[in-house]
Design a protein around this motif. Structure first.
Motif, PDB file in Angstrom:
ATOM      1  N   THR A 140      -5.423  19.849   5.214  1.00 57.31           N
ATOM      2  CA  THR A 140      -5.111  19.031   6.388  1.00 57.31           C
ATOM      3  C   THR A 140      -3.948  18.092   6.087  1.00 57.31           C
ATOM      4  OG1 THR A 140      -7.413  19.084   7.146  1.00 57.31           O
ATOM      5  CG2 THR A 140      -6.016  17.320   8.017  1.00 57.31           C
ATOM      6  N   LYS A 141      -2.961  18.063   6.974  1.00 57.71           N
ATOM      7  CA  LYS A 141      -1.803  17.191   6.770  1.00 57.71           C
ATOM      8  C   LYS A 141      -2.087  15.804   7.340  1.00 57.71           C
ATOM      9  CE  LYS A 141       1.684  20.814   6.590  1.00 57.71           C
ATOM     10  NZ  LYS A 141       2.949  21.351   7.140  1.00 57.71           N
ATOM     11  N   VAL A 142      -1.668  14.794   6.600  1.00 57.20           N
ATOM     12  CA  VAL A 142      -1.900  13.404   6.979  1.00 57.20           C
ATOM     13  C   VAL A 142      -0.595  12.814   7.511  1.00 57.20           C
ATOM     14  CG1 VAL A 142      -2.615  11.121   6.188  1.00 57.20           C
ATOM     15  CG2 VAL A 142      -3.712  13.177   5.237  1.00 57.20           C
ATOM     16  N   PHE A 143      -0.543  12.618   8.830  1.00 60.20           N
ATOM     17  CA  PHE A 143       0.590  11.962   9.474  1.00 60.20           C
ATOM     18  C   PHE A 143       0.118  10.575   9.900  1.00 60.20           C
ATOM     19  CE2 PHE A 143       1.673  16.431  10.063  1.00 60.20           C
ATOM     20  CZ  PHE A 143       3.051  16.452   9.864  1.00 60.20           C
ATOM     21  N   CYS A 144       0.405   9.564   9.111  1.00 59.65           N
ATOM     22  CA  CYS A 144      -0.104   8.223   9.395  1.00 59.65           C
ATOM     23  C   CYS A 144       0.853   7.470  10.316  1.00 59.65           C
ATOM     24  CB  CYS A 144      -0.350   7.459   8.110  1.00 59.65           C
ATOM     25  SG  CYS A 144       1.054   7.408   6.991  1.00 59.65           S
ATOM     26  N   GLY A 145       0.394   6.291  10.780  1.00 54.58           N
ATOM     27  CA  GLY A 145       1.145   5.546  11.774  1.00 54.58           C
ATOM     28  C   GLY A 145       2.166   4.575  11.228  1.00 54.58           C
ATOM     29  N   HIS A 146       2.155   4.360   9.905  1.00 54.27           N
ATOM     30  CA  HIS A 146       3.073   3.387   9.309  1.00 54.27           C
ATOM     31  C   HIS A 146       3.619   3.913   7.988  1.00 54.27           C
ATOM     32  CE1 HIS A 146       2.086  -0.041  11.984  1.00 54.27           C
ATOM     33  NE2 HIS A 146       0.892   0.537  12.045  1.00 54.27           N
ATOM     34  N   GLU A 147       4.829   3.486   7.665  1.00 51.10           N
ATOM     35  CA  GLU A 147       5.444   3.807   6.377  1.00 51.10           C
ATOM     36  C   GLU A 147       5.177   2.651   5.414  1.00 51.10           C
ATOM     37  OE1 GLU A 147       6.640   5.344   3.392  1.00 51.10           O
ATOM     38  OE2 GLU A 147       7.223   6.649   5.061  1.00 51.10           O
ATOM     39  N   CYS A 148       4.163   2.806   4.589  1.00 60.37           N
ATOM     40  CA  CYS A 148       3.824   1.767   3.602  1.00 60.37           C
ATOM     41  C   CYS A 148       3.440   2.413   2.268  1.00 60.37           C
ATOM     42  CB  CYS A 148       2.689   0.883   4.125  1.00 60.37           C
ATOM     43  SG  CYS A 148       1.294   1.765   4.843  1.00 60.37           S
ATOM     44  N   THR A 149       4.011   3.581   2.005  1.00 54.46           N
ATOM     45  CA  THR A 149       3.596   4.369   0.854  1.00 54.46           C
ATOM     46  C   THR A 149       3.941   3.700  -0.470  1.00 54.46           C
ATOM     47  OG1 THR A 149       3.826   6.385   2.164  1.00 54.46           O
ATOM     48  CG2 THR A 149       3.728   6.638  -0.230  1.00 54.46           C
ATOM     49  N   ILE A 150       5.120   3.121  -0.582  1.00 55.44           N
ATOM     50  CA  ILE A 150       5.509   2.524  -1.863  1.00 55.44           C
ATOM     51  C   ILE A 150       4.557   1.399  -2.242  1.00 55.44           C
ATOM     52  CG2 ILE A 150       7.277   1.175  -3.050  1.00 55.44           C
ATOM     53  CD1 ILE A 150       9.390   2.832  -1.660  1.00 55.44           C
ATOM     54  N   LYS A 151       4.309   0.493  -1.314  1.00 50.73           N
ATOM     55  CA  LYS A 151       3.393  -0.603  -1.609  1.00 50.73           C
ATOM     56  C   LYS A 151       1.993  -0.073  -1.923  1.00 50.73           C
ATOM     57  CE  LYS A 151       1.631  -5.028   0.043  1.00 50.73           C
ATOM     58  NZ  LYS A 151       1.637  -6.057   1.089  1.00 50.73           N
ATOM     59  N   ASN A 152       1.528   0.904  -1.146  1.00 49.32           N
ATOM     60  CA  ASN A 152       0.212   1.486  -1.405  1.00 49.32           C
ATOM     61  C   ASN A 152       0.130   2.097  -2.803  1.00 49.32           C
ATOM     62  OD1 ASN A 152      -0.765   0.793   1.108  1.00 49.32           O
ATOM     63  ND2 ASN A 152      -0.401   2.803   2.012  1.00 49.32           N
ATOM     64  N   MET A 153       1.186   2.799  -3.193  1.00 49.74           N
ATOM     65  CA  MET A 153       1.144   3.476  -4.480  1.00 49.74           C
ATOM     66  C   MET A 153       1.317   2.495  -5.639  1.00 49.74           C
ATOM     67  SD  MET A 153       0.242   6.337  -3.547  1.00 49.74           S
ATOM     68  CE  MET A 153      -0.035   6.711  -5.275  1.00 49.74           C
ATOM     69  N   LYS A 154       2.031   1.408  -5.438  1.00 44.27           N
ATOM     70  CA  LYS A 154       2.089   0.363  -6.469  1.00 44.27           C
ATOM     71  C   LYS A 154       0.694  -0.203  -6.705  1.00 44.27           C
ATOM     72  CE  LYS A 154       6.862  -1.236  -6.079  1.00 44.27           C
ATOM     73  NZ  LYS A 154       7.758  -2.366  -5.758  1.00 44.27           N
ATOM     74  N   PHE A 155      -0.036  -0.415  -5.634  1.00 45.22           N
ATOM     75  CA  PHE A 155      -1.403  -0.917  -5.761  1.00 45.22           C
ATOM     76  C   PHE A 155      -2.297   0.136  -6.405  1.00 45.22           C
ATOM     77  CE2 PHE A 155      -5.690  -1.688  -3.951  1.00 45.22           C
ATOM     78  CZ  PHE A 155      -5.922  -2.927  -4.522  1.00 45.22           C
ATOM     79  N   ALA A 156      -2.125   1.403  -6.020  1.00 46.65           N
ATOM     80  CA  ALA A 156      -2.936   2.480  -6.600  1.00 46.65           C
ATOM     81  C   ALA A 156      -2.741   2.564  -8.110  1.00 46.65           C
ATOM     82  CB  ALA A 156      -2.576   3.818  -5.941  1.00 46.65           C
ATOM     83  N   VAL A 157      -1.505   2.386  -8.575  1.00 43.44           N
ATOM     84  CA  VAL A 157      -1.227   2.411 -10.019  1.00 43.44           C
ATOM     85  C   VAL A 157      -1.834   1.187 -10.697  1.00 43.44           C
ATOM     86  CG1 VAL A 157       0.613   2.294 -11.742  1.00 43.44           C
ATOM     87  CG2 VAL A 157       0.838   3.851  -9.787  1.00 43.44           C
ATOM     88  N   LEU A 158      -1.838   0.056 -10.012  1.00 45.77           N
ATOM     89  CA  LEU A 158      -2.492  -1.133 -10.556  1.00 45.77           C
ATOM     90  C   LEU A 158      -3.994  -0.886 -10.731  1.00 45.77           C
ATOM     91  CD1 LEU A 158      -2.371  -4.201 -11.289  1.00 45.77           C
ATOM     92  CD2 LEU A 158      -2.839  -4.651  -8.870  1.00 45.77           C
ATOM     93  N   VAL A 159      -4.596  -0.220  -9.756  1.00 47.78           N
ATOM     94  CA  VAL A 159      -6.035   0.067  -9.812  1.00 47.78           C
ATOM     95  C   VAL A 159      -6.345   1.099 -10.888  1.00 47.78           C
ATOM     96  CG1 VAL A 159      -8.000   0.998  -8.516  1.00 47.78           C
ATOM     97  CG2 VAL A 159      -6.374  -0.541  -7.386  1.00 47.78           C
ATOM     98  N   GLU A 160      -5.533   2.142 -10.947  1.00 44.99           N
ATOM     99  CA  GLU A 160      -5.749   3.236 -11.914  1.00 44.99           C
ATOM    100  C   GLU A 160      -4.476   3.438 -12.741  1.00 44.99           C
ATOM    101  OE1 GLU A 160      -8.489   6.683 -10.795  1.00 44.99           O
ATOM    102  OE2 GLU A 160      -7.420   6.292  -8.917  1.00 44.99           O
TER     103      GLU A 160
END
Length: 250
Positions: A140-160
């Protein structure tokens, strides 16, 4: 079928889902209606319906102007607060409007992230992520409503910090940003590899949150994300001076 990604406002996306054979299109969250109509006319499409994921202005404000231009236009959504709504639908309801569609609300899953709990709870978000969206086919393709991938992935790397997939996704998202290109879509399979809100049972995620119950893990993650700010990039001296005088925004 193809999906046309259209960047609008500060970080929003609206979409045109196009049935190529009949040149008919369905718009998703067309918050900048004049731009949408320009594209529709330029590509020789017939706009037959609007899907509005939720009532917030940056997703629904274009509905009324579109209906004035196209009085027969159907506007589908799941909330009476949606401007210009003509047809209210219920969760998981199946529609056939040129294309076969199934209703979901928006601003739930983002690439590498999830929505804020503005009008709901951690328990509701957990249900939506794991029992609704998370049970869809992996491709399933995820087409989200906002472009916030960089910030999300910075947080994801902080978590893991040891998650290689998260680091790779962050590098890829930065490259896309450098080229001024969108990061949508991802796939649900990808999200399970690096989206911390779908990885609530992972040891590193639980260690970060100091919780084990999935809903509590999710709640702590979202609270920490709400406080998370990406590090400021190093600026040249003249830019720093301009910031001090309020001539630039950080």
């Amino acid at each position: 079928m193809k999906v046309k990604v259209i960047s609008i406002l500060e970080d929003n996306y609206m979409y045109l889902v196009i049935e190529e054979r009949g040149k008919q299109a369905v718009a998703v969250d067309p918050a900048v209606p004049h731009r949408l109509l320009e594209i529709v006319r330029r590509e020789g499409l017939s706009l037959v319906a609007v899907l509005t994921t939720h009532h917030h202005w940056d997703h629904a404000r274009g509905n009324e102007p579109l209906r004035k231009e196209l009085p027969a236009l159907k506007v589908y959504g799941g909330d009476d607060r949606i401007e210009g709504l003509t047809d209210k639908v219920t969760h998981n309801q199946k529609l056939k409007v040129t294309l076969r569609l199934r209703h979901f609300n928006g601003d739930t899953m983002f690439i590498g992230g999830c929505g804020r709990f503005f009008e709901g709870s951690a328990n509701q978000m957990h249900h939506n992520l794991t029992q609704v969206l998370g049970t869809l086919p992996p491709e399933t393709k995820v087409f989200c409503g906002h472009e916030c991938t960089i910030k999300n992935m910075k947080f994801a790397v902080l978590v893991e910090p040891e998650n290689i997939k998260a680091k790779e996704m962050l590098s890829w998202a930065r490259a896309r940003d450098d080229d001024d290109k969108p990061t949508v879509p991802s796939t649900l399979k990808d999200e399970f590899d690096y989206n911390p809100y779908l990885r609530l049972s992972e040891e590193a995620v639980q260690k970060f949150t100091k919780k084990e119950d999935p809903v509590e893990v999710l709640e702590v993650l979202r609270k920490e994300m709400d406080k998370f700010k990406k590090p400021k990039e190093r600026l040249p001296p003249h830019a720093m001076l301009a910031l001090e005088w309020g001539l630039l925004r950080p």
